[in-house]
Design a protein around this motif. Structure first.
Motif, PDB file in Angstrom:
ATOM      1  N   MET A   1      -2.681 -15.720  16.827  1.00 31.98           N
ATOM      2  CA  MET A   1      -1.665 -15.380  15.850  1.00 31.98           C
ATOM      3  C   MET A   1      -2.130 -15.874  14.481  1.00 31.98           C
ATOM      4  SD  MET A   1       0.333 -14.079  17.996  1.00 31.98           S
ATOM      5  CE  MET A   1       0.283 -14.195  19.743  1.00 31.98           C
ATOM      6  N   PRO A   2      -2.018 -15.046  13.475  1.00 31.95           N
ATOM      7  CA  PRO A   2      -2.451 -15.486  12.139  1.00 31.95           C
ATOM      8  C   PRO A   2      -1.445 -16.432  11.487  1.00 31.95           C
ATOM      9  CG  PRO A   2      -1.725 -13.196  12.089  1.00 31.95           C
ATOM     10  CD  PRO A   2      -1.658 -13.641  13.526  1.00 31.95           C
ATOM     11  N   PHE A   3      -1.960 -17.154  10.515  1.00 33.61           N
ATOM     12  CA  PHE A   3      -1.165 -18.058   9.696  1.00 33.61           C
ATOM     13  C   PHE A   3      -1.297 -17.621   8.242  1.00 33.61           C
ATOM     14  CE2 PHE A   3      -2.318 -20.564  13.361  1.00 33.61           C
ATOM     15  CZ  PHE A   3      -1.179 -21.292  13.650  1.00 33.61           C
ATOM     16  N   ALA A   4      -0.241 -17.840   7.486  1.00 30.99           N
ATOM     17  CA  ALA A   4      -0.280 -17.653   6.040  1.00 30.99           C
ATOM     18  C   ALA A   4       0.220 -18.947   5.415  1.00 30.99           C
ATOM     19  CB  ALA A   4       0.619 -16.489   5.615  1.00 30.99           C
ATOM     20  N   ALA A   5      -0.319 -19.290   4.248  1.00 33.47           N
ATOM     21  CA  ALA A   5       0.107 -20.497   3.550  1.00 33.47           C
ATOM     22  C   ALA A   5       0.440 -20.125   2.108  1.00 33.47           C
ATOM     23  CB  ALA A   5      -0.982 -21.566   3.595  1.00 33.47           C
ATOM     24  N   ILE A   6       1.615 -20.541   1.666  1.00 30.63           N
ATOM     25  CA  ILE A   6       2.132 -20.260   0.329  1.00 30.63           C
ATOM     26  C   ILE A   6       2.252 -21.576  -0.422  1.00 30.63           C
ATOM     27  CG2 ILE A   6       4.060 -19.236  -0.958  1.00 30.63           C
ATOM     28  CD1 ILE A   6       2.646 -17.318   1.031  1.00 30.63           C
ATOM     29  N   THR A   7       1.759 -21.617  -1.656  1.00 30.32           N
ATOM     30  CA  THR A   7       1.834 -22.844  -2.445  1.00 30.32           C
ATOM     31  C   THR A   7       3.006 -22.815  -3.415  1.00 30.32           C
ATOM     32  OG1 THR A   7       0.389 -21.960  -4.161  1.00 30.32           O
ATOM     33  CG2 THR A   7      -0.658 -23.204  -2.383  1.00 30.32           C
ATOM     34  N   TYR A   8       3.475 -23.995  -3.739  1.00 27.40           N
ATOM     35  CA  TYR A   8       4.504 -24.208  -4.752  1.00 27.40           C
ATOM     36  C   TYR A   8       3.997 -25.327  -5.655  1.00 27.40           C
ATOM     37  CZ  TYR A   8       7.765 -21.927  -1.484  1.00 27.40           C
ATOM     38  OH  TYR A   8       8.388 -21.058  -0.631  1.00 27.40           O
ATOM     39  N   ASP A   9       4.034 -25.136  -6.957  1.00 27.43           N
ATOM     40  CA  ASP A   9       3.690 -26.182  -7.917  1.00 27.43           C
ATOM     41  C   ASP A   9       4.972 -26.920  -8.262  1.00 27.43           C
ATOM     42  OD1 ASP A   9       0.961 -25.367  -8.114  1.00 27.43           O
ATOM     43  OD2 ASP A   9       1.626 -23.691  -9.357  1.00 27.43           O
ATOM     44  N   ILE A  10       5.048 -28.180  -7.835  1.00 25.89           N
ATOM     45  CA  ILE A  10       6.285 -28.941  -7.986  1.00 25.89           C
ATOM     46  C   ILE A  10       6.059 -30.189  -8.833  1.00 25.89           C
ATOM     47  CG2 ILE A  10       7.259 -28.108  -5.807  1.00 25.89           C
ATOM     48  CD1 ILE A  10       6.377 -30.810  -4.589  1.00 25.89           C
ATOM     49  N   LYS A  11       7.157 -30.761  -9.278  1.00 23.02           N
ATOM     50  CA  LYS A  11       7.117 -32.016 -10.014  1.00 23.02           C
ATOM     51  C   LYS A  11       6.917 -33.149  -9.014  1.00 23.02           C
ATOM     52  CE  LYS A  11      10.355 -30.254 -13.452  1.00 23.02           C
ATOM     53  NZ  LYS A  11      11.728 -30.339 -13.971  1.00 23.02           N
ATOM     54  N   ALA A  12       5.961 -34.015  -9.297  1.00 17.03           N
ATOM     55  CA  ALA A  12       5.704 -35.156  -8.415  1.00 17.03           C
ATOM     56  C   ALA A  12       6.891 -36.120  -8.470  1.00 17.03           C
ATOM     57  CB  ALA A  12       4.424 -35.864  -8.842  1.00 17.03           C
ATOM     58  N   GLY A  13       7.098 -36.819  -7.358  1.00 15.44           N
ATOM     59  CA  GLY A  13       8.133 -37.839  -7.317  1.00 15.44           C
ATOM     60  C   GLY A  13       9.482 -37.360  -6.811  1.00 15.44           C
ATOM     61  N   TYR A  14       9.583 -36.111  -6.404  1.00 18.14           N
ATOM     62  CA  TYR A  14      10.860 -35.566  -5.925  1.00 18.14           C
ATOM     63  C   TYR A  14      10.800 -35.186  -4.446  1.00 18.14           C
ATOM     64  CZ  TYR A  14      12.368 -35.446 -10.753  1.00 18.14           C
ATOM     65  OH  TYR A  14      12.717 -35.799 -12.028  1.00 18.14           O
ATOM     66  N   GLU A  15       9.931 -35.848  -3.702  1.00 19.87           N
ATOM     67  CA  GLU A  15       9.770 -35.518  -2.289  1.00 19.87           C
ATOM     68  C   GLU A  15      11.090 -35.637  -1.524  1.00 19.87           C
ATOM     69  OE1 GLU A  15       7.834 -37.512  -4.054  1.00 19.87           O
ATOM     70  OE2 GLU A  15       5.753 -36.891  -3.758  1.00 19.87           O
ATOM     71  N   LYS A  16      11.866 -36.687  -1.800  1.00 16.44           N
ATOM     72  CA  LYS A  16      13.134 -36.899  -1.095  1.00 16.44           C
ATOM     73  C   LYS A  16      14.103 -35.752  -1.382  1.00 16.44           C
ATOM     74  CE  LYS A  16      16.980 -40.058  -0.539  1.00 16.44           C
ATOM     75  NZ  LYS A  16      17.784 -41.078  -1.184  1.00 16.44           N
ATOM     76  N   GLU A  17      14.241 -35.379  -2.634  1.00 18.54           N
ATOM     77  CA  GLU A  17      15.169 -34.299  -3.008  1.00 18.54           C
ATOM     78  C   GLU A  17      14.741 -32.967  -2.394  1.00 18.54           C
ATOM     79  OE1 GLU A  17      15.413 -37.433  -6.228  1.00 18.54           O
ATOM     80  OE2 GLU A  17      13.839 -36.540  -5.005  1.00 18.54           O
ATOM     81  N   ILE A  18      13.450 -32.711  -2.400  1.00 19.58           N
ATOM     82  CA  ILE A  18      12.952 -31.452  -1.838  1.00 19.58           C
ATOM     83  C   ILE A  18      13.099 -31.455  -0.318  1.00 19.58           C
ATOM     84  CG2 ILE A  18      10.887 -30.032  -1.534  1.00 19.58           C
ATOM     85  CD1 ILE A  18      10.134 -30.887  -4.446  1.00 19.58           C
ATOM     86  N   THR A  19      12.872 -32.573   0.312  1.00 20.56           N
ATOM     87  CA  THR A  19      13.077 -32.680   1.757  1.00 20.56           C
ATOM     88  C   THR A  19      14.529 -32.388   2.108  1.00 20.56           C
ATOM     89  OG1 THR A  19      11.279 -34.260   1.990  1.00 20.56           O
ATOM     90  CG2 THR A  19      12.932 -34.236   3.752  1.00 20.56           C
TER      91      THR A  19
END
Length: 128
Positions: A1-19
């Motif tokens: 099965m193939p995989f695709a990966a999509i990137t997002y350019d985000i502001k560092a330091g917001y891992e908790k909020e994004i999670t």
């Protein structure tokens, strides 16, 4: 099965909020993607989201037509909600508020797959 990966350019330091955004994610209505005639054109098998510093990557395991999957995702309420909620944390805006914009952003954010390996591939080859 193939995989695709999509990137997002985000502001560092917001891992908790994004999670937290992904914690309440509403899954797509169906993993089956249908074409204009109602036939199955693709299937979403699994997704995962990874984050480090200023980069986030969504990985999608799928079968079938990747462009059909992008169109399918573009109209899913949960996907649209996540895209909207991510907006304040992006360093590069993503024009995903229309189907056309979502597909263009999806294609522009797609990473080139260099290699894929799976136990399933090895199992299929050993039975042939």
């Amino acid at each position: 099965m193939p995989f695709a990966a999509i990137t997002y350019d985000i502001k560092a330091g917001y891992e908790k909020e994004i999670t937290e955004i992904y914690t309440g994610f509403r899954r797509v209505g169906s993993p089956v993607v249908k074409g204009d005639g109602g036939e199955e054109t693709a299937r979403i098998l699994a997704t995962a989201v990874f984050i480090r510093d200023d980069t986030m990557v969504r990985v999608i395991e799928y079968q079938g037509d990747l462009k059909a999957i992008a169109r399918h995702m573009a109209v899913q309420p949960g996907v649209r909600e996540v895209e909207e909620r991510l907006d304040p944390y992006l360093t590069r805006p993503r024009a995903t508020d229309t189907v056309e914009g979502f597909i263009a952003t999806f294609e522009r954010s797609l990473l080139t797959c260099m290699a894929q390996m799976s136990v399933r591939d090895a199992t299929a080859q050993s039975t042939n």
